[in-house]
Scaffold this active site. Structure first.
Site, PDB file in Angstrom:
ATOM      1  N   ASP A  49      44.929  -5.038  81.350  1.00  0.00           N
ATOM      2  CA  ASP A  49      46.002  -4.585  82.245  1.00  0.00           C
ATOM      3  C   ASP A  49      46.806  -3.421  81.676  1.00  0.00           C
ATOM      4  O   ASP A  49      46.919  -3.267  80.457  1.00  0.00           O
ATOM      5  CB  ASP A  49      46.977  -5.728  82.509  1.00  0.00           C
ATOM      6  N   HIS A 193      45.644  -6.336  77.240  1.00  0.00           N
ATOM      7  CA  HIS A 193      46.376  -5.157  77.702  1.00  0.00           C
ATOM      8  C   HIS A 193      45.965  -3.898  76.946  1.00  0.00           C
ATOM      9  O   HIS A 193      45.520  -3.966  75.795  1.00  0.00           O
ATOM     10  CB  HIS A 193      47.891  -5.369  77.541  1.00  0.00           C
TER      11      HIS A 193
END
Length: 238
Positions: A49, A193
């Site tokens: 992400d 991430h």
């Protein structure tokens, strides 16, 4: 057959039928979001992400390419604007692209109009580079019925996760690795991430991939993972 035995069997059938109705209803409701896939196959989806990031994402892409692993990147529109060539590289490498909004707001706190704008602005910078994604992950995993409704109207399936590495908090590399190894199950969706620097994710990623391969796991994209669903009717077709 004795009457008492017949009645007992009939009650059992009725109870089982009622249970299946309840289970089916729960599965239908659960299809609004997906955090894992019910399967006995040793497959997992790696999701990343907040990128693309000009420094972190190329490191991650290099590791994924070396390990021959495909991931699903939930990108932020504002970061795509800053690094469009990196998104293009993700696509060229065969990774799946999902939408993570334009900025990183808490969507339930926004009006319907502002939620729509987050999708519109993200799509405006993503679509010149790749086809319209079908997967959406709300920033922070925060959603309500309005967010789900708007996402559905725009053609998105909402994807959450079952393993949160919390790598964004920059814990020791071992803590990220242990979070995956201790919690992984067939059908898991792993959250990592790539939207900030520094972050320990690139250093942990190779070890995670090698360790899960040793345990017999195969990495697939989220859309591929949905095809392993052994319940069959839980998720709507994309």
């Amino acid at each position: 057959m004795p009457v008492r035995k017949f009645h007992s069997m009939l009650c059992t059938v009725v109870i089982m039928a009622a249970m299946f109705v309840v289970i089916d209803k729960e599965l239908a409701n659960d299809s609004k979001t997906i955090s894992k896939v019910p399967t006995n196959q040793k497959v997992v989806a790696l999701t990343i992400d907040d990128g693309p990031h000009k420094r972190v994402t190329p490191e991650i892409l290099a590791i994924l390419k070396d390990k021959k692993v495909k991931a699903t990147f939930f990108v932020l529109g504002t970061n795509v604007e800053n690094s469009p060539t990196i998104l293009a590289q993700e696509v060229a490498d065969g990774h799946e692209i999902g939408v993570h909004a334009y900025n990183h707001p808490s969507l339930p706190k926004l009006s319907d109009k502002k939620i729509e704008e987050e999708f519109e602005k993200a799509e405006a910078v993503i679509l010149p580079i790749t086809e319209k994604p079908t997967l959406f992950r709300p920033p922070g995993g925060a959603f309500n019925e309005r967010v789900l409704r708007i996402a559905k109207q725009r053609g998105y399936q909402v994807i959450l996760w079952s393993i949160d590495t919390r790598d964004w908090a920059c814990p020791p590399e071992k803590k990220i690795i242990d979070a995956v190894f201790n919690e992984v199950k067939p059908g898991s969706i792993i959250l990592m991430h790539d939207g900030q620097y520094p972050i320990p994710t690139p250093h942990a990623l190779g070890t995670i991939i090698d360790g899960l391969h040793e345990r017999g796991y195969t990495f697939v994209t989220v859309s591929e993972l949905l095809h392993y669903n052994e319940v069959g009717h839980t998720f709507p077709r994309l």
